[in-house]
Design an enzyme around this catalytic site. Structure first.
Site, mmCIF file in Angstrom:
data_model
loop_
_atom_site.group_PDB
_atom_site.id
_atom_site.type_symbol
_atom_site.label_atom_id
_atom_site.label_comp_id
_atom_site.label_asym_id
_atom_site.label_seq_id
_atom_site.Cartn_x
_atom_site.Cartn_y
_atom_site.Cartn_z
ATOM 1 N N HIS A 204 0.921 -1.283 0.004
ATOM 2 C CA HIS A 204 -0.017 -0.259 0.000
ATOM 3 C C HIS A 204 0.976 1.011 -0.015
ATOM 4 O O HIS A 204 0.524 2.096 -0.561
ATOM 5 C CB HIS A 204 -1.059 0.003 1.316
ATOM 6 C CG HIS A 204 -2.265 -0.724 1.160
ATOM 7 N ND1 HIS A 204 -2.722 -1.793 1.890
ATOM 8 C CD2 HIS A 204 -3.048 -0.834 -0.084
ATOM 9 C CE1 HIS A 204 -3.783 -2.300 1.565
ATOM 10 N NE2 HIS A 204 -4.122 -1.710 0.246
ATOM 11 N N GLU A 430 -5.122 -12.600 -13.171
ATOM 12 C CA GLU A 430 -4.415 -12.714 -11.839
ATOM 13 C C GLU A 430 -3.885 -13.963 -11.237
ATOM 14 O O GLU A 430 -3.020 -14.025 -10.459
ATOM 15 C CB GLU A 430 -5.337 -11.958 -10.789
ATOM 16 C CG GLU A 430 -5.870 -10.540 -11.074
ATOM 17 C CD GLU A 430 -7.202 -10.150 -10.242
ATOM 18 O OE1 GLU A 430 -6.635 -9.304 -9.585
ATOM 19 O OE2 GLU A 430 -8.141 -10.836 -10.343
ATOM 20 N N ASP A 454 -1.196 -8.809 -8.280
ATOM 21 C CA ASP A 454 -1.975 -10.376 -7.688
ATOM 22 C C ASP A 454 -1.374 -11.568 -8.553
ATOM 23 O O ASP A 454 -1.114 -12.663 -8.120
ATOM 24 C CB ASP A 454 -3.387 -10.424 -7.750
ATOM 25 C CG ASP A 454 -4.151 -9.857 -6.600
ATOM 26 O OD1 ASP A 454 -3.467 -10.228 -5.330
ATOM 27 O OD2 ASP A 454 -5.208 -9.381 -6.625
ATOM 28 N N CYS A 501 -2.727 -3.600 -16.007
ATOM 29 C CA CYS A 501 -3.388 -2.409 -15.155
ATOM 30 C C CYS A 501 -2.848 -2.619 -13.954
ATOM 31 O O CYS A 501 -3.045 -1.817 -12.870
ATOM 32 C CB CYS A 501 -4.769 -2.741 -15.170
ATOM 33 S SG CYS A 501 -5.718 -4.298 -14.295
#
Length: 571
Positions: A204, A430, A454, A501
């Protein structure tokens, strides 16, 4: 991780030379300034604590409830003022401060005679132990629980709220790690660069630093030895933190970085290589304000519309009309442009009360993403109805993709639901099974979009939020790049677009590699659009293909970066 010399307090090194610490580069750019660190830890009460008389316990519960709500309200207000991932992280943390399970556990302890601060600490410990035992991505939730615990205890005891200080001069923030809510609330005018001892390229902290455009290096060894107030230079492209740099050299590097940034500000799009090979440079957004900011940054459209914002902080699913209003606002920011919407990605580290099963043994491998429709098919169909309604109201033609797809039959079923509503179907890549069988998936779909965050964690079996495993989830890992190349090749063979993305798309150098593999679009934070688009414009397609070849042939991320840098330097 760094193996460079430290000063064991920085005392043992040659003081005539600056000490250079190395880590994982995350956000390019150079900044120099004095070190600040997060505010000291909140003083937690003894688990013994005072005993609350029975006739005072109701008032003590009210006192706790008011403190928890004050914390949640402040976080929610910050979320409302933020955009993108920052808003998502703050909203999720605010939701945790209102979590009924946590609140009930605290109230139960108060009912047994504990004071509100003591009960908060004890209940939080219960949840920290639970999340830690689950491992994987859920273990990262323990950090969020501790953060909320400290904020509530601070509110109850009159201590200052923990977090990042507001420096009087532009400063560099160094930390072991940062609570997501702290990272999301940073002021880029005051905190000009970040470096952490833990964290990975997809943590994050890294994702939000990229959104804010802050030079950032993570997984830096020896960072604990750098004292507060020392001057450091952070180079987010080289992945270094230089302690006590030569000020003349530092000034020159910062000036060069600003000059490069000024050149990027001239970028207007559309994206293409030097010889005219078109590559869409799109934005990752999650709301109308974020979409408008992306349009102002010359994004050609949206490559990832995260739809979770409509659902966060809710105990019940929002109605179709409310969802449609949020999606329509994004569509309106790009009239006639490309908008790729991801259906609800609930579960794992993004639990929702009405969509997430409690007590899953391994949530990262459990019911998340499209799999939530197994338990409640209406959750997906109602969301697709909302997308179709928003499309009709705005005249948009959105592309819709599902997250956490693993089998061809899942993709085919999803595509049928999407086409029934006149929308364009695709899925996220993913899970490695989608990359391996990409040609079969594309028999049913119109596009694929690779979520490298992911995909890296499932390919390397490494939690993407684990600082200890940051080297494994590096987007330059050869195994990950091989799956990207295989997926892109499948798209080229049938003439269907394959985009990226994930955060890998925000790395200008890696963007050249991805284009060389056959990737047709790159979607990143709005702050990264100019850097990616401008870098692509300096190379031709042949060079990109050569860069892809050397990256795929490399043995590890470090040699891949070095080999690609050498190829691009000749362009």
């Amino acid at each position: 991780m760094s193996t460079t010399p430290t000063r064991a307090g920085l005392d043992s090194a040659d003081l005539s030379r600056p000490v250079v610490l190395t880590g994982t580069p995350v956000v390019p750019g150079v900044a120099v300034g004095p070190v600040i660190r997060p505010v000291g830890a909140v003083e937690l009460p003894s688990t013994e604590g005072p005993w609350i008389a029975e006739d005072e316990r109701a008032a003590e519960k009210d006192r706790f409830g008011a403190a928890a709500e004050a914390v949640a309200r402040r976080l929610a207000e910050r979320a409302a003022a933020a955009t993108g991932v920052s808003a998502e992280v703050l909203a999720t943390t605010a939701q945790l401060a209102r979590d009924r399970g946590l609140l009930s556990a605290v109230e139960q302890r108060i009912g047994e005679g504990s004071s509100a601060p003591v009960a908060t600490v004890a209940a939080a410990a219960q949840f920290v132990d639970l999340f830690t035992s689950l491992g994987g991505v859920m273990a990262e939730r323990a950090t969020d629980v501790r953060d909320v615990r400290d904020r509530i205890v601070a509110e109850l005891t009159g201590q200052g709220e923990p977090g990042v200080p507001t420096p009087g001069t532009p400063s560099v923030l160094l930390a072991d790690d940062l609570a997501p809510a702290d990272t999301a609330g940073l002021d880029p005018a005051r905190v000009i660069a970040l470096a952490t001892r833990l964290g990975g390229a997809t943590s994050h902290t890294a994702i939000i630093a990229r959104q804010l455009g802050l030079p950032c290096v993570v997984a830096v060894g020896g960072l604990d030895d750098v004292p507060e107030g020392a001057v450091v230079l952070v180079d987010g492209e080289a992945g270094t933190v230089t302690v006590d740099p030569d000020l003349q050299d530092a000034g020159a590097r910062v000036a060069a970085s600003r000059e490069a940034a000024a050149a990027l500000a001239q970028y207007r799009g559309p994206g293409s290589t030097r010889d005219g090979h078109a590559v869409q440079v799109l934005a990752n957004v999650q709301d109308g304000p974020g979409a408008r900011a992306a349009a102002a940054a010359h994004a050609e459209g949206v490559g990832l519309l995260r739809t979770e914002l409509a659902f966060f902080g809710r105990t019940e699913e929002p109605p179709v009309e409310e969802q449609a209003r949020i999606y329509a606002e994004v569509f309106a920011a790009f009239p006639g442009g490309k908008v790729v919407l991801r259906t609800l990605d609930a579960g794992s580290d993004k639990p929702l009360p009405f969509a997430t099963a409690p007590d899953e043994a391994n949530p990262a491998l459990g019911v998340r993403g499209l799999r939530t429709a197994r338990r409640d098919p209406g959750l997906l169909t109602r969301q697709l109805d909302a997308v179709a309604q928003a499309a009709q109201e705005t005249g948009a033609a959105p592309w819709v993709m599902a997250p956490m797809v693993a089998t061809v039959s899942e993709a085919a079923d999803f595509a049928a639901h999407v086409r029934e509503r006149g929308l364009v179907p695709g899925v996220m890549v993913e899970v490695p099974s989608v990359a391996v069988l990409a040609d079969r998936f594309l028999e049913h779909l119109d596009f694929l979009s690779i979520g490298t965050n992911d995909l890296s964690q499932y390919t390397l079996a490494a939690d993407r939020l684990s600082g200890d495993l940051a080297d494994l989830t590096d987007p330059w890992q050869p195994a990950l790049l091989a799956l990207v190349a295989q997926t892109a090749s499948a798209g080229q063979q049938v003439g269907k677009p394959v985009g990226v993305c994930g955060e890998a798309a925000a790395d200008p150098m890696l963007a050249c590699v991805l284009v060389g593999m056959g990737i047709t679009s790159l979607s990143c934070a709005a702050s990264s659009i100019a850097g990616v688009g401008a870098r692509l414009a300096t190379v031709d397609l042949t060079t990109c293909r050569e860069a892809a070849d050397v990256a795929l042939a490399a043995a590890d991320p470090q040699s891949a970066r070095a080999a690609v840098r050498e190829v691009l330097a000749k362009a």
